[in-house]
Scaffold this active site. Sequence first.
Site, PDB file in Angstrom:
ATOM      1  N   ASP A  60       0.810  -1.214   0.000  1.00 43.61           N
ATOM      2  CA  ASP A  60       0.000   0.000   0.000  1.00 43.61           C
ATOM      3  C   ASP A  60       0.844   1.265   0.000  1.00 43.61           C
ATOM      4  O   ASP A  60       2.055   1.229   0.196  1.00 43.61           O
ATOM      5  CB  ASP A  60      -0.970   0.001   1.200  1.00 43.61           C
ATOM      6  CG  ASP A  60      -0.332  -0.549   2.481  1.00 43.61           C
ATOM      7  OD1 ASP A  60       0.900  -0.547   2.584  1.00 43.61           O
ATOM      8  OD2 ASP A  60      -1.074  -0.985   3.369  1.00 43.61           O
ATOM      9  N   ASP A 129      -7.202  -3.397  14.176  1.00 42.61           N
ATOM     10  CA  ASP A 129      -8.580  -3.797  13.882  1.00 42.61           C
ATOM     11  C   ASP A 129      -8.608  -5.017  12.951  1.00 42.61           C
ATOM     12  O   ASP A 129      -9.631  -5.332  12.366  1.00 42.61           O
ATOM     13  CB  ASP A 129      -9.355  -2.627  13.258  1.00 42.61           C
ATOM     14  CG  ASP A 129      -8.624  -2.029  12.061  1.00 42.61           C
ATOM     15  OD1 ASP A 129      -7.538  -2.547  11.699  1.00 42.61           O
ATOM     16  OD2 ASP A 129      -9.117  -1.050  11.491  1.00 42.61           O
ATOM     17  N   HIS A 131      -6.862  -5.367  10.180  1.00 39.22           N
ATOM     18  CA  HIS A 131      -6.643  -5.122   8.749  1.00 39.22           C
ATOM     19  C   HIS A 131      -5.319  -5.732   8.292  1.00 39.22           C
ATOM     20  O   HIS A 131      -4.371  -5.862   9.058  1.00 39.22           O
ATOM     21  CB  HIS A 131      -6.731  -3.631   8.387  1.00 39.22           C
ATOM     22  CG  HIS A 131      -5.654  -2.755   8.949  1.00 39.22           C
ATOM     23  ND1 HIS A 131      -5.916  -1.601   9.644  1.00 39.22           N
ATOM     24  CD2 HIS A 131      -4.312  -2.858   8.908  1.00 39.22           C
ATOM     25  CE1 HIS A 131      -4.783  -1.038  10.000  1.00 39.22           C
ATOM     26  NE2 HIS A 131      -3.785  -1.772   9.573  1.00 39.22           N
ATOM     27  N   GLU A 136     -10.466  -3.796   3.774  1.00 31.03           N
ATOM     28  CA  GLU A 136     -11.716  -4.424   4.056  1.00 31.03           C
ATOM     29  C   GLU A 136     -11.766  -5.602   3.070  1.00 31.03           C
ATOM     30  O   GLU A 136     -10.719  -6.006   2.604  1.00 31.03           O
ATOM     31  CB  GLU A 136     -12.855  -3.424   3.858  1.00 31.03           C
ATOM     32  CG  GLU A 136     -12.948  -2.465   5.060  1.00 31.03           C
ATOM     33  CD  GLU A 136     -12.633  -1.037   4.661  1.00 31.03           C
ATOM     34  OE1 GLU A 136     -13.317  -0.518   3.775  1.00 31.03           O
ATOM     35  OE2 GLU A 136     -11.719  -0.466   5.238  1.00 31.03           O
TER      36      GLU A 136
HETATM   37  C1  F6R Z   1       1.669  -1.946   6.124  1.00 36.09           C
HETATM   38  C2  F6R Z   1       0.245  -2.201   6.234  1.00 36.09           C
HETATM   39  C3  F6R Z   1      -0.462  -2.371   7.540  1.00 36.09           C
HETATM   40  C4  F6R Z   1       0.405  -2.761   8.733  1.00 36.09           C
HETATM   41  C5  F6R Z   1      -0.432  -2.804  10.015  1.00 36.09           C
HETATM   42  C6  F6R Z   1       0.422  -3.110  11.247  1.00 36.09           C
HETATM   43  O1  F6R Z   1       2.083  -1.864   4.767  1.00 36.09           O
HETATM   44  O2  F6R Z   1      -0.401  -2.281   5.250  1.00 36.09           O
HETATM   45  O3  F6R Z   1      -1.476  -3.353   7.367  1.00 36.09           O
HETATM   46  O4  F6R Z   1       0.997  -4.010   8.491  1.00 36.09           O
HETATM   47  O5  F6R Z   1      -1.046  -1.566  10.180  1.00 36.09           O
HETATM   48  O6  F6R Z   1       1.334  -2.070  11.440  1.00 36.09           O
HETATM   49  P1  F6R Z   1       2.462  -2.136  12.572  1.00 36.09           P
HETATM   50  O7  F6R Z   1       3.441  -3.178  12.155  1.00 36.09           O
HETATM   51  O8  F6R Z   1       3.090  -0.743  12.548  1.00 36.09           O
HETATM   52  O9  F6R Z   1       1.779  -2.444  13.866  1.00 36.09           O
END
Ligand code: F6R
Length: 230
Positions: A60, A129, A131, A136
Amino acid sequence: DYRDMSRKAANYIGALIINKPDCVLGLATGSTPIGTYKNLVAGYENGDYDFSNVRSVNLDEYKGLPKENEQSYYYFMHDNLFSHVNIDPANTHLPDGTEPDSQKACEEYNKVIASMGGVDLQLLGLGHDGHIGFNEFDKETHCVDLTEMTIEANKRFFNSIDEVPRQAYTMGIATIMRAKCVLMVVSGKDKAEILKKSFFGPITPQVPASILQLHPNFVLIADEDALSAL
Ligand code: F6R
């Protein structure tokens, strides 16, 4: 602990690089994979891993952030991995955060992924959450409004919460599920509840990561804190 998790994840990715030098790595940003990237860089420096033919696609990118912005995921990837190994910059790909037309940005990114023949190994972190990417249950690359929880979690990287972009372009669940292998790294007590929900609860759009229960080749590497609710 975090160090063990990072070393094991890097070994797993490194084994693929050795076995398939032109593999397509799906990469993630965030705090969790930083240690994994450090170990990959160390493996490159001591001659174990050669990135010269490796290709990459990132999960992303924030919509609206140019490459030079220190909070962009492009910047993150250069800072943590690409500039420290011999990967060809032309072989590294992220969605174009500066493309204001969401449909165009996402279509172009889908084409890039398709032209590479799909992802061999997708590295994931786990959002609070549930993700993965910023997903989603959409299918391919799409533009998402970041949830309040994600904006709150990611404000630590910005000067103020107002600077956190409200939208991102993210790879879709369908793309992630088509990766031949998915490797998730999870660290910390604050992820314990969502980790349990993701892998020991029902498969539901409310917890996007729960879909990974259906992936035929899914590997989870987590530290004891993240596993503490099991
Ligand atoms: C990163 C991404 C997110 C993270 C998630 C966890 O490219 O798409 O899904 O993997 O937010 O982030 P951290 O590792 O900072 O807790």
